[in-house]
Write a protein that holds these residues in place. Sequence first.
Motif, PDB file in Angstrom:
ATOM      1  N   UNK A  36       0.645  -1.183   0.096  1.00 16.62           N
ATOM      2  CA  UNK A  36       0.106  -0.052  -0.044  1.00 16.62           C
ATOM      3  C   UNK A  36       0.939   1.237   0.003  1.00 16.62           C
ATOM      4  N   UNK A  37       1.985   1.205   0.839  1.00 18.18           N
ATOM      5  CA  UNK A  37       2.843   2.333   0.618  1.00 18.18           C
ATOM      6  C   UNK A  37       3.428   2.569  -0.603  1.00 18.18           C
ATOM      7  N   UNK A  38       3.910   1.611  -1.308  1.00 16.30           N
ATOM      8  CA  UNK A  38       4.478   1.887  -2.503  1.00 16.30           C
ATOM      9  C   UNK A  38       3.620   2.271  -3.416  1.00 16.30           C
ATOM     10  N   UNK A  39       2.592   1.824  -3.547  1.00 20.21           N
ATOM     11  CA  UNK A  39       1.607   2.174  -4.447  1.00 20.21           C
ATOM     12  C   UNK A  39       1.208   3.521  -4.388  1.00 20.21           C
ATOM     13  N   UNK A  40       0.711   4.066  -2.833  1.00 24.56           N
ATOM     14  CA  UNK A  40       0.278   5.484  -2.963  1.00 24.56           C
ATOM     15  C   UNK A  40       1.462   6.377  -3.121  1.00 24.56           C
ATOM     16  N   UNK A  41       2.936   5.957  -2.978  1.00 25.23           N
ATOM     17  CA  UNK A  41       3.920   6.607  -3.129  1.00 25.23           C
ATOM     18  C   UNK A  41       4.101   6.996  -4.719  1.00 25.23           C
ATOM     19  N   UNK A  42       3.800   5.859  -5.500  1.00 18.49           N
ATOM     20  CA  UNK A  42       3.805   6.187  -7.039  1.00 18.49           C
ATOM     21  C   UNK A  42       2.768   7.055  -7.521  1.00 18.49           C
ATOM     22  N   UNK A  43       1.458   6.833  -6.731  1.00 22.56           N
ATOM     23  CA  UNK A  43       0.417   7.609  -7.423  1.00 22.56           C
ATOM     24  C   UNK A  43       0.917   9.254  -6.966  1.00 22.56           C
ATOM     25  N   UNK A  44       1.409   9.545  -5.841  1.00 21.44           N
ATOM     26  CA  UNK A  44       1.610  10.919  -5.431  1.00 21.44           C
ATOM     27  C   UNK A  44       3.056  11.245  -6.372  1.00 21.44           C
ATOM     28  N   UNK A  45       3.737  10.567  -6.737  1.00 21.50           N
ATOM     29  CA  UNK A  45       4.806  11.006  -7.442  1.00 21.50           C
ATOM     30  C   UNK A  45       4.293  11.206  -8.931  1.00 21.50           C
ATOM     31  N   UNK A  46       3.132  10.380  -9.384  1.00 24.09           N
ATOM     32  CA  UNK A  46       2.835  10.668 -10.941  1.00 24.09           C
ATOM     33  C   UNK A  46       1.950  12.043 -10.758  1.00 24.09           C
ATOM     34  N   UNK A  47       1.278  12.334  -9.693  1.00 23.71           N
ATOM     35  CA  UNK A  47       0.664  13.642  -9.459  1.00 23.71           C
ATOM     36  C   UNK A  47       1.457  15.054  -9.548  1.00 23.71           C
ATOM     37  N   UNK A  48       2.562  14.619  -8.870  1.00 20.96           N
ATOM     38  CA  UNK A  48       3.664  15.798  -8.744  1.00 20.96           C
ATOM     39  C   UNK A  48       4.160  16.216 -10.002  1.00 20.96           C
ATOM     40  N   UNK A  49       4.600  14.827 -10.966  1.00 24.77           N
ATOM     41  CA  UNK A  49       4.921  15.097 -12.221  1.00 24.77           C
ATOM     42  C   UNK A  49       3.904  15.781 -13.165  1.00 24.77           C
ATOM     43  N   UNK A  50       2.708  15.301 -13.198  1.00 25.79           N
ATOM     44  CA  UNK A  50       1.734  16.043 -14.012  1.00 25.79           C
ATOM     45  C   UNK A  50       1.406  17.535 -13.369  1.00 25.79           C
ATOM     46  N   UNK A  51       1.579  17.638 -12.082  1.00 23.44           N
ATOM     47  CA  UNK A  51       1.092  19.065 -11.616  1.00 23.44           C
ATOM     48  C   UNK A  51       2.218  20.220 -12.136  1.00 23.44           C
TER      49      UNK A  51
END
Length: 285
Positions: free
Chosen positions: A163-178
Amino acid sequence: RWQKVLYERQPFPDNYVDQRFLEELRKNVHARQYRYWAVVFQSGAVVQQLCSVCVFVLTWWYMDAGVLSPHGLFAAALCSSLLGYVLFDAVDSGAGRRESGRTRWADLKSTLVFAAFTYGFSPVLKTLTESISTDTIYAMSALMLLGHLIFFDYGANAAIVSSTLSLNMAIFASVCLASRLPRALHAFVMVTFAMQIFALWPMLQKKLKAQTPRCYVGVTVLFALVALVGLATVSSVGAVLFTLLLLAVSCLCPYCLIRLQLLKDNIHGPWDEAEIKEDLSRFLM
């Protein structure tokens, strides 16, 4: 008479077995029997997560195209978060909160701290990837969102779940797109929305699934329709393909699983590795 031992001399070779050897043969001892609609119900977690990624990407596209303002998204996300917060406690009448010992004041402080830090660092998030090409940003975001879907905790007991890795990857993607949005305010709202849909929304899903299964099914269908309607406004072909994907995950894959269970033919017998079921702790004292 032949005995299945090696510590006594017998007039048989070591690899000899008699006709009783296969009497202990057992097939599919640990095989599970699945029911179609039960599997369809469990596939709702995958459907909801696919729709979450779809809604997040659509929201980013709307903001990047100027169709959706950051103030409008922030107001909608705030209202939906308040509604989900009330529903989270109302589902089990606050039993989960009493067991965890967490107060509403602690939740409010955590929310304010997160919002303040995210807003303060939003100019940094906006300029964080200026030296990286846009194509690379899109490729990294797609890989991170794919990894989020792969490592997400769908309720299966598997080593790949994190769960931790999954959430971190999603937040990383959001930072990249943002970082590709016009202003720092857009980046702040985008990261905040990503935390809501990738961290808070799954928590509400799990509680609805455990406490009110019918409500969970209704929310899953409604969420899927929202994602499909939003995708249809961008690409009709994409909406059709995404519909086929959801139908395959929720209807076709459960059917294939049940059909493949009929072909399972695991054998168990005296050739299996011996298991010591007796308590041997007394020999260690």
